[in-house]
Design an enzyme around this catalytic site. Structure first.
Site, short mmCIF file in Angstrom:
data_model
loop_
_atom_site.label_atom_id
_atom_site.label_comp_id
_atom_site.label_asym_id
_atom_site.label_seq_id
_atom_site.Cartn_x
_atom_site.Cartn_y
_atom_site.Cartn_z
CD GLU A 210 -1.54 2.40 1.91
OE1 GLU A 210 -2.30 3.37 1.89
OE2 GLU A 210 -0.41 2.44 2.47
CD GLU A 211 2.62 3.22 4.05
OE1 GLU A 211 2.69 4.28 3.40
OE2 GLU A 211 2.10 3.15 5.18
CG ASP A 233 -4.46 3.31 6.04
OD1 ASP A 233 -3.65 3.43 6.98
OD2 ASP A 233 -4.13 3.12 4.87
#
Length: 354
Positions: A210-211, A233
């Site tokens: 995701e990052e 999140d």
């Protein structure tokens, strides 16, 4: 939060998972979800997907990303000092003076990262903001040959991992973003399954990468093909100095889950989350974003022919630092909210905005 669930949380927080190197955490996830899920699979990208009531026609996906920001070894100089590229979004100032860990083929290697001492900085240097490329890792090696005996190009690096509890049921650790969201999704699936009465299939995805661009959510949403998706999140807590509430909203630790409204969020999903909060007597906080978010919700919403998407967030102080701080009460409330949400969906529910 029962003891087994808390142990699972601490375990994943103290296990490294820089983007692209999530396997150690995913091993823990697979073991834990295997105790309650009807099906568990790992796709070719590395996403772990745990399904409850998988044969149901209407599919709901909960997504929390397993990866965290980190560094990647790129060069070892003649003196044995190690240089890196960043994995994910770093403020280089957060790295100065930190204990780090390099994960090598032969196990973890402790390192420190620093810069020239203030005594030796000239006036111009003191005014400059340090750049990540100018920082190095020191493992105490005598020279390049010794460093290369233990560290290889491409080895991942994280801040020294650890979990610390604080007053008022708060806790800090690197990687709260987003292992807390991962924990919430897993716990929501477990709680919904144990309560019974699911009319829909709940597919919990521990997503990867995701990052570095919402990559795991893109692939896992394509594979699950959900009708409804909720990303969990962290979001910026604004109950500390220097954070601008006029833009970021009023978000406090211990104030409950943050439910977002805006273009990335399906209004019917938002209404169901509101109703779930009311039914479970969970205090909600509200946030608004007028564009696609930088979360797995953005990737899920745009998967295939589109997914009715929601975003539930955990208030987090000091994001992308060594001391990310959250409320354990907020985590528990988020898990209960999502479990109630899943249990409240009818088998023929229509999430089309009208």
């Amino acid at each position: 939060m029962d003891q087994a669930a808390k142990e699972f949380l601490v375990n994943i927080l103290e296990t490294p998972s820089p983007s692209g190197f999530e396997v150690p955490v995913q091993d823990i996830v697979r073991e834990y979800v295997g105790k309650f899920a009807d099906e568990v699979r790992t796709d070719l990208h590395g996403n772990v997907i745990a399904s409850c009531n998988p044969s149901a026609e209407l599919r709901v996906m909960f997504a929390g990303h397993a990866d965290q920001i980190g560094l990647l070894v790129t060069f070892i100089d003649e003196n044995g000092f190690i240089y890196t590229n960043t994995i994910g979004g770093w403020d280089p100032q957060q790295l100065i003076g930190q204990r780090m860990t390099i994960y090598t083929a032969n196990g973890p290697v402790p390192a420190v990262i620093a810069r020239k001492p203030i005594h030796l900085l000239n006036e111009e240097e003191r005014k400059q903001v340090v750049k990540a490329k100018d920082l190095w890792l020191d493992i105490g090696a005598k020279d390049q040959a010794e460093a290369k005996e233990v560290v290889a190009i491409g080895d991942p690096v994280t801040l020294e991992l650890g979990y610390q509890e604080m007053r008022n049921n708060l806790a800090n650790s690197p990687g709260m973003d987003d292992k807390t969201g991962l924990w919430v999704c897993v716990e929501a699936g477990r709680r919904a399954k144990e309560r019974g009465g699911l009319n829909v299939g709940v597919h919990v995805a521990a997503t990867v990468q995701e990052e570095i661009g919402l990559r795991g959510a893109t692939t896992s949403a394509y594979g699950v093909d959900p009708h409804v998706g909720i990303a969990v999140d962290v979001t910026h807590a604004t109950d500390c100095p220097t954070i601008e509430k006029f833009q970021e909203g009023e978000v406090k630790l211990g104030g409950g889950p943050v439910v977002y409204r805006g273009a990335n969020m399906n209004p019917v999903v938002v209404d169901h989350l509101r109703a779930a909060g009311d039914k479970a007597k969970i205090e909600l906080q509200w946030g608004a974003i007028g564009r696609g978010t930088g979360t797995d919700a953005n990737a899920m919403q745009l998967a295939r022919g589109g997914v009715a998407t929601g975003l539930v967030s955990i208030p987090n102080r000091y994001m992308h630092s060594a001391v990310e701080m959250v409320s354990l009460d907020d985590l528990d409330a988020c898990a209960d909210l999502l479990a109630e949400f899943a249990l409240g969906i009818a088998a023929d529910e229509d999430f089309t905005p009208r």
